[in-house]
Design a protein around this motif. Structure first.
Motif, short mmCIF file in Angstrom:
data_model
loop_
_atom_site.label_atom_id
_atom_site.label_comp_id
_atom_site.label_asym_id
_atom_site.label_seq_id
_atom_site.Cartn_x
_atom_site.Cartn_y
_atom_site.Cartn_z
N SER A 107 13.75 -16.63 -15.56
CA SER A 107 13.49 -15.50 -16.01
C SER A 107 14.51 -14.69 -17.46
CB SER A 107 13.17 -14.18 -15.09
OG SER A 107 12.74 -12.93 -15.73
N TYR A 108 14.02 -14.36 -18.35
CA TYR A 108 15.03 -13.82 -19.45
C TYR A 108 14.37 -12.70 -20.10
CZ TYR A 108 12.02 -16.93 -22.50
OH TYR A 108 10.93 -17.28 -23.15
N ILE A 109 15.06 -12.05 -20.89
CA ILE A 109 14.55 -11.06 -22.06
C ILE A 109 14.56 -11.59 -23.34
CG2 ILE A 109 15.26 -8.70 -22.96
CD1 ILE A 109 14.51 -8.68 -19.91
N SER A 110 13.30 -11.34 -24.07
CA SER A 110 13.13 -11.72 -25.28
C SER A 110 13.06 -10.54 -26.22
CB SER A 110 11.68 -12.40 -25.69
OG SER A 110 10.68 -11.59 -25.41
N TYR A 111 13.52 -10.50 -27.50
CA TYR A 111 13.56 -9.29 -28.08
C TYR A 111 12.73 -9.58 -29.59
CZ TYR A 111 17.43 -8.36 -25.38
OH TYR A 111 18.22 -8.07 -24.18
N GLN A 112 11.90 -8.71 -30.04
CA GLN A 112 10.84 -8.81 -31.21
C GLN A 112 12.09 -8.64 -32.39
OE1 GLN A 112 6.88 -7.79 -31.26
NE2 GLN A 112 7.06 -6.30 -33.14
#
Length: 400
Positions: free
Chosen positions: A18-23
């Motif tokens: 799991s990881y965080i993605s940014y727009q």
């Protein structure tokens, strides 16, 4: 070019990967983009690659910093998916991208276009990594070779730049330490207010005639402790983070100055070797004996050569010819490195001007945000205490 970083989203939730993605949203009229307005999603490691790629493509550029994952409190607690941590990182990444967007060189970089506009990111990233592996190894070797050497003839303007950055860094470090002390005091004060509110609430249980206003007062104290906590969280997320980024920005300037010194060191080393070759040729041409040596060792070397039947004059001319070939090659290298050093020096001077302008903007915004946070805190505090005053004044006191 205008860039915003929004909509942090947790990918592959529930899995170990799991990881965080940014727009990343970009509006631009720069050539090469697929549209005037584009949006892509990237994770933090993609930003790291982008930063490193810019550093390799433009070693003369003073790069803004990425957020330090080991500094943010969320990582220390092991909670890198907390709302607080993710928002801190998003804000830092946006500040990073906004600096890229206004930098005249970095905004036009091919890596910037790929990072902001690629629709097949994994494929493009793999291709770019393959192309840069060899260049990275070469760069490391060059840095290690002259890591402990000093420039013989430093230019005054770059000495002044380094001194200015060192002083700025020292002041920022002092400011950061003071703010950390303030936050610690505010944390202790918050705990004291909560304890104070609890004591007042306990008093209300004993003073049955004024229980309600005392409980309201205790609630006000607890609410004030909460807005004090919000102030500390805001200053940690904004002010301290921005100060840390300014410090990292200073380090980026110092890194570029070191690379400029490296260029000059290369030029000076080659110039020294060229002078040595000129001196060697002059000795050969001014002395009729092999090697131009008047020492005992040279005398015996000459005698041994005579015994072996060596043609002294021919050997001398052959050696002069080899030395002249070395002089020619070194001369070309000296000219090349002088040109590289000069170009890098001028680029460094321009980058320092950009840094000075950006630093002023950053500090201005940093202090404006700090002031706004304080104003908001005191306004909320005034409203809280103002609401409790009528309740306290309404307490009936028997003067008899």
């Amino acid at each position: 070019m205008e860039i915003t970083v929004t909509d942090a989203h947790r990918e592959k939730e529930g899995s170990a990967d799991s990881y965080i993605s940014y727009q990343i949203n970009t509006k631009t009229n720069m050539p090469g983009f697929s549209a005037a307005s584009v949006s892509v999603r990237r994770r933090f490691q993609d930003f790291v690659w982008f930063h490193d790629a810019l550093s390799r493509e433009h070693p003369e550029a003073v790069l803004p910093s990425l957020p330090d994952k080991h500094r943010l409190r969320g990582y220390v607690r092991g909670d890198r998916f907390s709302q607080e941590f993710v928002e801190k990182r998003r804000a830092s990444l946006e500040r990073f991208m906004k600096k890229i967007a206004v930098h005249p060189t970095l905004q036009a970089s091919k890596n910037t276009r790929i990072f902001l506009d690629s629709r097949d990111w994994n494929s493009d990233l793999a291709q770019q990594k393959k192309q840069t592996d060899d260049a990275r190894l070469d760069n490391i070797t060059d840095v290690l070779m002259n890591a402990f050497k000093m420039v013989k003839k430093p230019e005054e303007r770059f000495v002044i730049m380094k001194d200015e950055v060192d002083k700025l860094e020292e002041n920022l470090q002092g400011l950061e330490k003071l703010e950390q002390r303030i936050l610690k005091r505010q944390e202790e004060l918050e705990a004291d207010y909560r304890e104070f509110g609890g004591a007042v609430a306990g008093l209300g249980a004993l003073e049955t005639g004024i229980t309600e206003p005392l409980h309201r007062f205790a609630h006000t104290v607890a609410s004030f402790a909460t807005i004090l906590n919000n102030l500390s969280s805001r200053e940690d997320a904004e002010f301290l983070s921005e100060l840390h980024e300014c410090l990292a920005y200073c380090n980026s300037v110092k890194n570029v100055l070191r690379q400029r010194d490296q260029k000059q060191l290369d030029f000076e080393d080659l110039s020294d070797k060229l002078q040595q070759k000129h001196a060697e040729r002059d000795r050969l041409m001014s002395n009729g004996r092999l090697g131009g040596s008047a020492t005992i060792g040279g005398f015996f070397q000459q005698k041994m050569s005579e015994l072996k039947g060596v043609d002294q004059e021919r050997a001398k001319q052959d050696k002069i010819k080899r030395v002249e070939e070395d002089i020619k090659q070194l001369g070309n290298l000296v000219d090349t490195h002088l040109n590289e050093s000069t170009q890098f020096s001028e680029a460094t001077a321009k980058e320092y001007e950009i840094f000075q302008l950006q630093k002023a903007k950053d500090l201005r915004q940093c202090l404006l945000d700090y002031s706004a946070g304080r104003v908001e805190f005191f306004e909320k505090g005034e409203a809280l205490w103002g609401q409790i005053i009528p309740a306290l004044e309404a307490i009936q006191v028997d003067d008899d």
